[in-house]
Motif scaffolding. Structure first.
Motif, PDB file in Angstrom:
ATOM      1  N   SER A  45      37.019  29.078  27.875  1.00  0.00           N
ATOM      2  CA  SER A  45      38.390  29.179  28.413  1.00  0.00           C
ATOM      3  C   SER A  45      38.975  30.555  28.168  1.00  0.00           C
ATOM      4  CB  SER A  45      39.343  28.095  27.886  1.00  0.00           C
ATOM      5  OG  SER A  45      38.875  27.489  26.748  1.00  0.00           O
ATOM      6  N   GLU A  46      38.567  31.206  27.083  1.00  0.00           N
ATOM      7  CA  GLU A  46      39.041  32.571  26.853  1.00  0.00           C
ATOM      8  C   GLU A  46      38.570  33.487  27.993  1.00  0.00           C
ATOM      9  OE1 GLU A  46      37.324  34.823  23.625  1.00  0.00           O
ATOM     10  OE2 GLU A  46      39.197  35.884  23.279  1.00  0.00           O
ATOM     11  N   ARG A  47      37.296  33.286  28.395  1.00  0.00           N
ATOM     12  CA  ARG A  47      36.751  34.118  29.471  1.00  0.00           C
ATOM     13  C   ARG A  47      37.485  33.877  30.790  1.00  0.00           C
ATOM     14  NH1 ARG A  47      31.318  32.456  28.757  1.00  0.00           N
ATOM     15  NH2 ARG A  47      30.970  33.463  26.771  1.00  0.00           N
ATOM     16  N   ILE A  48      37.786  32.590  31.044  1.00  0.00           N
ATOM     17  CA  ILE A  48      38.503  32.263  32.286  1.00  0.00           C
ATOM     18  C   ILE A  48      39.891  32.904  32.254  1.00  0.00           C
ATOM     19  CG2 ILE A  48      39.548  30.363  33.614  1.00  0.00           C
ATOM     20  CD1 ILE A  48      37.093  28.671  32.681  1.00  0.00           C
ATOM     21  N   ALA A  49      40.556  32.823  31.101  1.00  0.00           N
ATOM     22  CA  ALA A  49      41.893  33.426  30.979  1.00  0.00           C
ATOM     23  C   ALA A  49      41.816  34.938  31.167  1.00  0.00           C
ATOM     24  CB  ALA A  49      42.494  33.083  29.622  1.00  0.00           C
ATOM     25  N   THR A  50      40.806  35.571  30.555  1.00  0.00           N
ATOM     26  CA  THR A  50      40.661  37.023  30.689  1.00  0.00           C
ATOM     27  C   THR A  50      40.424  37.398  32.152  1.00  0.00           C
ATOM     28  OG1 THR A  50      39.703  37.110  28.494  1.00  0.00           O
ATOM     29  CG2 THR A  50      39.401  39.048  29.854  1.00  0.00           C
ATOM     30  N   HIS A  51      39.613  36.594  32.833  1.00  0.00           N
ATOM     31  CA  HIS A  51      39.361  36.858  34.252  1.00  0.00           C
ATOM     32  C   HIS A  51      40.667  36.811  35.046  1.00  0.00           C
ATOM     33  CE1 HIS A  51      38.173  35.511  38.380  1.00  0.00           C
ATOM     34  NE2 HIS A  51      37.512  36.642  38.264  1.00  0.00           N
ATOM     35  N   GLU A  52      41.522  35.834  34.717  1.00  0.00           N
ATOM     36  CA  GLU A  52      42.821  35.735  35.404  1.00  0.00           C
ATOM     37  C   GLU A  52      43.698  36.944  35.077  1.00  0.00           C
ATOM     38  OE1 GLU A  52      44.446  31.914  34.385  1.00  0.00           O
ATOM     39  OE2 GLU A  52      42.978  30.863  35.643  1.00  0.00           O
ATOM     40  N   VAL A  53      43.639  37.385  33.821  1.00  0.00           N
ATOM     41  CA  VAL A  53      44.411  38.577  33.417  1.00  0.00           C
ATOM     42  C   VAL A  53      43.943  39.789  34.230  1.00  0.00           C
ATOM     43  CG1 VAL A  53      44.707  40.233  31.518  1.00  0.00           C
ATOM     44  CG2 VAL A  53      45.052  37.796  31.101  1.00  0.00           C
ATOM     45  N   LYS A  66      35.966  26.799  23.802  1.00  0.00           N
ATOM     46  CA  LYS A  66      37.096  27.739  23.657  1.00  0.00           C
ATOM     47  C   LYS A  66      36.741  29.124  24.180  1.00  0.00           C
ATOM     48  CE  LYS A  66      39.021  25.172  19.875  1.00  0.00           C
ATOM     49  NZ  LYS A  66      38.939  24.936  18.424  1.00  0.00           N
TER      50      LYS A  66
END
Ligand SMILES: [Zn+2]
Length: 293
Positions: free
Chosen positions: A16-24, A13
């Motif tokens: 995936s949080e890091r990947i989402a933050t990178h996309e943000v 988790k």
């Protein structure tokens, strides 16, 4: 589920949080670059993040700074995704290197700085950056709203600036706030591209001062509205009068053709009408209109 299974699940988790933050962060940079916030009815990317997406100002600012650094130092992206750098440490590097560059006028190789703070905590990073850039002070500015008419500004300044401030106060026989206002008026009149207007509008149909004051007082805030979401900017900063149908396209000074826009939106609609390059060729200073209450 035992503790080790739980921990492995949690680790997925976090990833995936890091990947989402990178996309943000990538999208924030894109918004800044494309100036999407203006179309959407926000004066700045920060406003868009806070008002539309519910970030606190601190959280939004941290992401904006971090996203700038990621664009400048692509190597930092991998380290961020691997969890060796985080939002806080990226923000710290971005802020201090920018301040140092401004102070010295020389470009800093941020890759070297990033390499040093790799896998460090925020506290270790702060220590390291202070040692690396001992002459640059940051992070102590604060601007707090006291009432609808007043704010409190606290800022650390070097001795050289203190001397200049004291001299200006003596010469003008004025308080710090007055000196600051006069200095900023002078500065913005020369460098602010938002205090400009297309030449045709200036030459052919200049809006009389009285009329400009009327339009601004009628609206009180920036009247730009995103046609799709109906989001209205409502900024009270740097208000200017805009011809809804531009003068070059037959627009007049009729009150129904005038509206109040913040500088950012005035420039945005002018660029939409005249094209970016055309706008950059002409930088006519426009008299500011004071909003008297
Ligand atoms: Zn606006």
């Amino acid at each position: 589920m035992n503790a080790h299974e739980f921990d492995r699940n949690f680790s997925r988790k976090v990833k995936s949080e890091r990947i989402a933050t990178h996309e943000v962060l990538t999208d924030i940079r894109k918004c800044e670059r494309e100036r999407y916030h203006l179309v959407l009815g926000f004066r700045t990317t920060l406003d868009w993040l806070v008002k539309r997406h519910g970030y606190s100002e601190t959280a939004a600012n941290r992401r904006i700074q971090a996203s700038r650094l990621l664009t400048e130092v692509p190597e930092a992206e991998e380290k961020f995704l691997a969890g060796e750098l985080n939002l806080t440490t990226l923000h710290q590097v971005s802020v201090i290197t920018r301040a140092e560059e401004k102070r010295t006028g020389a470009k800093i190789d941020k890759r070297l700085v990033i390499a040093k703070i790799h896998k460090k905590t925020a506290a270790q990073t702060e220590q390291l950056l202070r040692a690396e850039f001992p002459d640059t002070t940051i992070g102590k500015d604060s601007l707090r709203t006291l009432s609808s008419t007043d704010s409190r500004l606290t800022v650390d300044i070097p001795q050289e600036l203190r001397t200049k401030l004291d001299r200006a106060k003596d010469l003008l026989n004025a308080q710090t706030a007055d000196v600051l206002k006069q200095a900023l008026d002078l500065l913005l009149a020369t460098i602010d591209p938002q205090q400009t207007t297309p030449p045709s509008a200036t030459v052919a149909v200049r809006v009389p001062r009285k009329l400009r004051r009327y339009v601004i007082q009628r609206a009180q805030t920036c009247e730009y509205v995103d046609p799709v979401t109906k989001q209205r900017c409502d900024s009270t900063r740097d208000l200017q009068v805009d011809h809804i149908t531009p003068v070059a396209k037959g627009g007049t000074n009729d009150i129904s053709n005038l509206r109040c826009l913040c500088g950012q939106h005035n420039r945005h609609v002018a660029e939409a009408h005249y094209g970016k390059n055309h706008m950059q060729k002409f930088r006519t200073i426009r008299e500011p209109v004071a909003l008297s209450h």
